[in-house]
Scaffold this motif. Structure first.
Motif, short mmCIF file in Angstrom:
data_model
loop_
_atom_site.label_atom_id
_atom_site.label_comp_id
_atom_site.label_asym_id
_atom_site.label_seq_id
_atom_site.Cartn_x
_atom_site.Cartn_y
_atom_site.Cartn_z
N THR A 252 -50.78 -40.58 -103.45
CA THR A 252 -50.00 -41.50 -104.28
C THR A 252 -49.73 -40.88 -105.66
OG1 THR A 252 -50.90 -43.45 -103.17
CG2 THR A 252 -49.91 -43.78 -105.33
N THR A 253 -50.78 -40.34 -106.28
CA THR A 253 -50.62 -39.76 -107.61
C THR A 253 -49.79 -38.49 -107.58
OG1 THR A 253 -52.76 -38.63 -107.33
CG2 THR A 253 -52.77 -40.72 -108.49
N LEU A 254 -50.00 -37.62 -106.57
CA LEU A 254 -49.25 -36.38 -106.52
C LEU A 254 -47.78 -36.61 -106.18
CD1 LEU A 254 -51.85 -34.82 -106.91
CD2 LEU A 254 -51.12 -33.27 -105.08
N THR A 255 -47.52 -37.56 -105.30
CA THR A 255 -46.13 -37.86 -104.95
C THR A 255 -45.37 -38.37 -106.16
OG1 THR A 255 -46.72 -38.39 -102.67
CG2 THR A 255 -44.63 -39.24 -103.47
N ASN A 265 -38.25 -36.12 -114.58
CA ASN A 265 -39.58 -36.09 -115.15
C ASN A 265 -39.55 -36.38 -116.65
OD1 ASN A 265 -41.13 -35.41 -112.86
ND2 ASN A 265 -40.47 -33.29 -113.00
N SER A 266 -40.33 -37.32 -117.08
CA SER A 266 -40.49 -37.59 -118.50
C SER A 266 -41.90 -37.23 -118.90
CB SER A 266 -40.22 -39.07 -118.79
OG SER A 266 -41.19 -39.89 -118.19
N GLY A 267 -42.05 -36.70 -120.13
CA GLY A 267 -43.36 -36.25 -120.57
C GLY A 267 -44.41 -37.33 -120.52
N SER A 268 -44.06 -38.52 -120.97
CA SER A 268 -45.03 -39.63 -121.00
C SER A 268 -45.49 -40.00 -119.60
CB SER A 268 -44.38 -40.84 -121.69
OG SER A 268 -45.29 -41.93 -121.71
N LYS A 269 -44.53 -40.10 -118.66
CA LYS A 269 -44.88 -40.46 -117.28
C LYS A 269 -45.73 -39.38 -116.63
CE LYS A 269 -41.65 -40.40 -114.19
NZ LYS A 269 -40.43 -40.76 -113.41
N ASP A 270 -45.37 -38.10 -116.87
CA ASP A 270 -46.14 -36.99 -116.30
C ASP A 270 -47.58 -37.03 -116.78
OD1 ASP A 270 -43.91 -36.15 -115.00
OD2 ASP A 270 -43.46 -34.50 -116.35
N ARG A 271 -47.76 -37.28 -118.07
CA ARG A 271 -49.11 -37.28 -118.62
C ARG A 271 -49.94 -38.45 -118.09
NH1 ARG A 271 -47.20 -35.97 -124.73
NH2 ARG A 271 -45.23 -36.59 -123.78
N THR A 272 -49.29 -39.59 -117.91
CA THR A 272 -50.00 -40.75 -117.35
C THR A 272 -50.47 -40.45 -115.93
OG1 THR A 272 -48.67 -42.27 -118.68
CG2 THR A 272 -49.83 -43.19 -116.78
N GLY A 273 -49.57 -39.90 -115.10
CA GLY A 273 -49.94 -39.56 -113.74
C GLY A 273 -51.00 -38.48 -113.70
N ALA A 274 -50.88 -37.49 -114.61
CA ALA A 274 -51.84 -36.39 -114.65
C ALA A 274 -53.23 -36.87 -115.01
CB ALA A 274 -51.37 -35.31 -115.62
N VAL A 275 -53.32 -37.86 -115.90
CA VAL A 275 -54.61 -38.43 -116.27
C VAL A 275 -55.30 -39.01 -115.04
CG1 VAL A 275 -55.73 -40.34 -117.50
CG2 VAL A 275 -54.10 -38.87 -118.69
#
Length: 308
Positions: A252-255, A265-275
């Protein structure tokens, strides 16, 4: 791009600079979660190593999964916490490339390992009489080693191609670690091959392994439904529930982060998912297996009451 240019030697990881108001909350939170990750996964590895009752293929693969979680968080989280404290976020080009290699190597190894764990559960449920013969120690070692080698192979290709990119302008990465997509956004040279490799590896290492897992669980669920006893069905499903939950969280997180158009890709969304997949998932995995698995719970009780 030809001609003379100034090659970027230092990257600035912006991290959570876009939300400075939560900095003092994130430092102790991430520190606590990292400590729990280290303790939880180390305990799982120790229990599996020392308790002979856990010397089975399923727990051998679980020990490898815990090792991957330990490595993944250690490569990313301490640097992230340090940057939150110092507010600098500087990382050299070489360190960035080294971090990128380790992140992809461990992350790409987890997908085939989860696939191997699904096959292990398939054999245990669908062909229990031949389980010990099929899942021999030699085969388990080869499957686990193959997962690590496959992840390292993907990482080597990604890292070499990323290392060949020209970085000659902006040096601010909208992330808290060096990842391929934020690096692509700073490229001064053509990245068509790099982007193509991301989608190709996502297909072979992600979708193909996910298909193996889905196929295994279709067969597993079919076999479980044939069991007449409700108690038997519950016991059979309990051996797979932990792994299935880990798979759902992982994919789910990787997809959400990688199987989407690069431009979206937005920086904020990427960082939230990466966390989620660098901080939250690694601390959840040992909890999931401890809470849902009677063998692990018994081993934990024995460890704390009697010592290993």
């Amino acid at each position: 791009m030809e001609g003379n240019f100034t090659h970027v030697e230092i990257f600035i990881l912006l991290g959570f600079s876009h939300v400075p108001q939560v900095r003092l909350f994130l430092i102790p939170t991430f520190t606590l979660m990292y400590a729990c990750t280290i303790l939880g996964n180390s305990l799982i590895i120790l229990l599996i190593r020392e308790d002979h009752r856990l010397h089975t293929p399923m727990y051998f693969f679980l020990a490898n999964l815990s090792m991957m979680d330990l490595l993944f968080t250690t490569v990313t989280v301490p640097k992230m916490i340090g940057d939150l404290i110092s507010r600098e976020g500087m990382i050299s080009f070489r360190s960035c490339i080294a971090q990128l290699f380790l992140i992809i190597a461990v992350g790409a190894s987890e997908s085939p390992l989860l696939s191997v764990m699904a096959v292990d559960r398939y054999v245990a449920i669908c062909d229990p009489l031949h389980y010990k013969t099929i899942m021999s120690n030699k085969l388990c070692f080869r499957l686990a080693s193959g997962s690590w080698l496959l992840g390292s192979f993907y990482s080597l290709i990604h890292t070499l191609l990323t290392n060949s990119i020209d970085f000659c302008g902006p040096n601010q990465l909208s992330h808290f670690f060096c990842d391929v997509v934020p690096l692509f956004q700073l490229a001064c040279s053509d990245i068509l091959l790099n982007v193509a490799l991301v989608y190709v590896s996502a297909f072979f290492n992600g979708i193909c392994n996910c298909s193996v897992i889905l196929g295994s669980y279709v067969s597993i669920i079919t076999a479980i439904m044939r069991i007449r006893s409700q108690e038997g069905r519950g016991k059979a499903f309990s051996t797979c529930a932990s792994h299935l939950l880990v798979v759902i969280v992982y994919y789910t997180t990787l997809t959400a982060n990688y199987l989407q158009p690069m431009s979206s890709n937005s920086g904020s969304k990427d960082r939230t998912g990466a966390v989620i997949y660098t901080v939250v998932t690694p601390v959840l995995n040992p909890i999931i297996y401890s809470m849902r698995n009677n063998d692990v719970k018994k081993a934990v009780k024995y460890f704390f009451l009697n010592g290993v």
